[in-house]
Design an enzyme around this catalytic site. Structure first.
Site, PDB file in Angstrom:
ATOM      1  NE  ARG A  79     -10.398  -8.303  -6.235  1.00 38.00           N
ATOM      2  CZ  ARG A  79     -10.016  -7.536  -5.217  1.00 38.00           C
ATOM      3  NH1 ARG A  79      -8.732  -7.440  -4.901  1.00 38.00           N
ATOM      4  NH2 ARG A  79     -10.910  -6.864  -4.519  1.00 38.00           N
ATOM      5  CG  HIS A  81     -13.739  -3.168   6.959  1.00 38.95           C
ATOM      6  ND1 HIS A  81     -13.740  -1.827   6.642  1.00 38.95           N
ATOM      7  CD2 HIS A  81     -13.385  -3.247   8.259  1.00 38.95           C
ATOM      8  CE1 HIS A  81     -13.394  -1.139   7.708  1.00 38.95           C
ATOM      9  NE2 HIS A  81     -13.178  -1.973   8.709  1.00 38.95           N
ATOM     10  CE  LYS A 132      -3.099  -2.883  -0.266  1.00 39.92           C
ATOM     11  NZ  LYS A 132      -3.622  -3.183  -1.607  1.00 39.92           N
ATOM     12  CD  GLU A 154      -4.347   6.385   3.929  1.00 38.29           C
ATOM     13  OE1 GLU A 154      -3.898   5.762   2.971  1.00 38.29           O
ATOM     14  OE2 GLU A 154      -5.554   6.388   4.229  1.00 38.29           O
TER      15      GLU A 154
END
Ligand code: MV4
Length: 507
Positions: free
Chosen positions: A292, A235, A116, A200
């Site tokens: 993907r 999630h 990430k 973040e």
């Protein structure tokens, strides 16, 4: 073009890819685990091979076994679907070594986007707006504290190897930082065997909007517009739609442009998705890129008319994309409900088991991408998805109407399903207004449902009390017919002749 493709997956997505191959006149090879001997994808593939016992690690995730089947069957390419080996760069490396084309991006693109922080660094350098924060993994507590202070609270700690909800910690104020860091690290370590994290800025009440992109080996990239994916439960996406009610044409163009820049930064080939968080001012920030085909790709197919799986196969064979950006038009609105064998009444626990009967809805604008049939036993070993029900309409209201109509006649017996949950969401006023963010299901929706249930219980209680009172009077009257009129009002009583008035001295 390939004349034989191996589909290294199971269930609805294997069936989806098989359909594209059949339409393209490509022969198909399936793989299945011991519990999937009678699965739909096993039956639908022209030839299929058992690759081991039920646990995915010993079958669908076993690179050697999948490669052995590809060699034995003479498949020239492998489609990995989603999950399992789809974003595994070691699998991509191995396919390349074996001279088998993996349908998807390069191992390099998978590695870059899989980390990430490397993804943030790479796309930021390409001019893509990323969520403010660090672009390097951070190791010490002191560094994290310093970074958080620079960014400003609240912040989010995220696992470098993450994605999904694991290794994620919201930190509202500095005193919580140390313990949150320890938790994020230990969660990341057990989930990804990599405890590095980054920081973040926390975006309050964001919406999750993602852009579908396609790329070929000739340097062409197009975007197919957005999907709104804010309707998630813990999630996990549960409902997706396209277009998003908050995305304006200008925003779509801007997001599409930066998504293409992100793709170009890794010479992206095939189908990919750039995820963005959109804040309450409609500013958008790159979150991560999925390398993907995604579960929710059908909503994009329904509004663009583009068969994403066929495009994947074409570009994997070295052809150019069949569309240019100016050919991409979004028409109408599509919504997808993920139908799972889970019990919404019992906290969505998986309900594997035999489907004893099945009636799938159809009619105008309705598509059901299924991996099951009546008589099939849903194994406990994998994601208990039954199908993805997609409704298209000329606008959002028509799509919701068609989805409600389709859900109402969707019959699955033998296992509990999430169909009743989807019906509730389709009737929710916030959903109908398009007024929701990533907190909607876990907070707003379930709280409202609970409040409604409590209110209903109160009404039921009052109704029962009134009923009991009526019956009590009826019993009293049958014992003593003189009570037929019930208790006599004092006004009536006082007016009757011959009855002494209160306080009146008898004559
Ligand atoms: C965030 C965020 C707010 N601010 N990052 C959760 C899963 C992972 N893919 C990213 N997630 C989030 N990252 C910052 N800086 C809020 C979430 C988030 C979320 C994102 C998308 C969809 C649903 C979500 C539910 C809760 C939190």
């Amino acid at each position: 073009m390939f004349d034989k493709i191996l589909i290294a997956n199971r269930g609805e997505i294997a069936v989806r890819v098989l359909r594209a191959c059949k339409e393209m006149g490509i022969r198909t090879v399936g793989v299945f685990s011991e519990v999937d001997r009678k699965a739909l994808h096993t039956r639908y593939a022209e030839e299929a091979y058992c690759i081991g016992p039920a646990p995915a690690r010993e079958s669908y995730l076993d690179i050697d076994k999948v490669i052995a089947v590809a060699r034995k069957s003479g498949a020239q390419a492998i489609h990995p679907g989603y999950g399992f080996l789809a974003e595994n760069p070691l699998f991509a490396d191995r396919c390349e070594k074996e001279g088998i084309k993996l349908i998807g991006p390069s191992a390099y693109a998978m590695r870059t986007m899989g980390s990430k922080t490397l993804a943030r660094k790479t796309v930021q350098a390409a001019g893509v707006p990323v969520v403010p924060g660090t672009v390097e993994p951070i190791s010490t507590e002191e560094e994290v504290i310093r970074a958080a202070k620079t960014i400003g609270f609240p912040v989010m700690l995220k696992a470098t190897a993450g994605g999904g909800g694991k290794g994620l910690r919201l930190v509202r104020e500095e005193p919580e930082l140390r313990s949150a860091l320890r938790m994020a690290k230990s969660e990341a370590k057990s989930a990804f065997s990599d405890d590095s994290v980054y920081v973040e800025k926390y975006i309050e009440n964001p919406r999750h909007v993602e852009i579908q992109i396609l790329g070929d080996r000739h340097g062409n990239h197009v975007h197919l517009g957005e999907r709104e994916c804010s309707i998630q439960r813990r999630h996990q996406k549960v409902i997706e739609e396209s277009p998003s009610v908050i995305v304006t044409p200008e925003m779509r163009e801007a997001m599409g442009k930066v998504a293409i820049e992100a793709a170009r930064a890794v010479a992206y080939e095939g189908a990919g998705t750039c995820e963005f968080l959109v804040d309450t001012h409609r500013d958008f920030f790159f979150l991560e890129m999925n390398t993907r085909l995604q579960v929710e790709h059908p909503v994009t197919e329904m509004v663009t008319g583009i068969d994403i799986v066929k495009e994947q196969i074409r570009v994997a064979a070295g052809e150019k994309l069949s569309i240019r950006q100016e050919d991409v038009k979004q028409t109408g609105h599509a919504i997808e409900c993920r139908v799972y064998a889970e019990d919404p009444e019992r906290n969505f626990i998986p309900c594997p088991g035999r489907i004893t009967s099945l009636r799938v809805p159809g009619g105008p604008g309705v598509r059901d991408d299924s991996g099951v049939y009546a008589g099939f036993e849903i194994p406990i070993y994998y994601d208990p998805i039954i199908s993805k029900l997609v409704a298209w309409g000329k606008d959002r209201a028509e799509a919701i109407g068609r989805m409600k109509r389709a859900l109402a006649v969707y019959v699955v017996t033998g296992v509990k399903t999430t169909v009743p949950f989807h019906i509730r969401v389709m009737k929710n006023r916030h959903f109908i207004e398009g007024n929701f963010d990533t907190d909607f299901i876990d907070n707003v929706f379930f709280r409202e449902e609970e409040a409604r249930q409590l209110a209903n219980e109160e009404v039921a209680l009052c109704t029962a009390a009134i009923q009991e009172h009526i019956e009590e009077r009826r019993r009293a009257v049958s014992r003593n017919p003189g009570e037929a009129t019930g208790p006599v009002s004092m006004w009536k009583y006082a007016a009757r002749p011959g009855i002494p008035k209160i306080g009146q001295v008898g004559r």
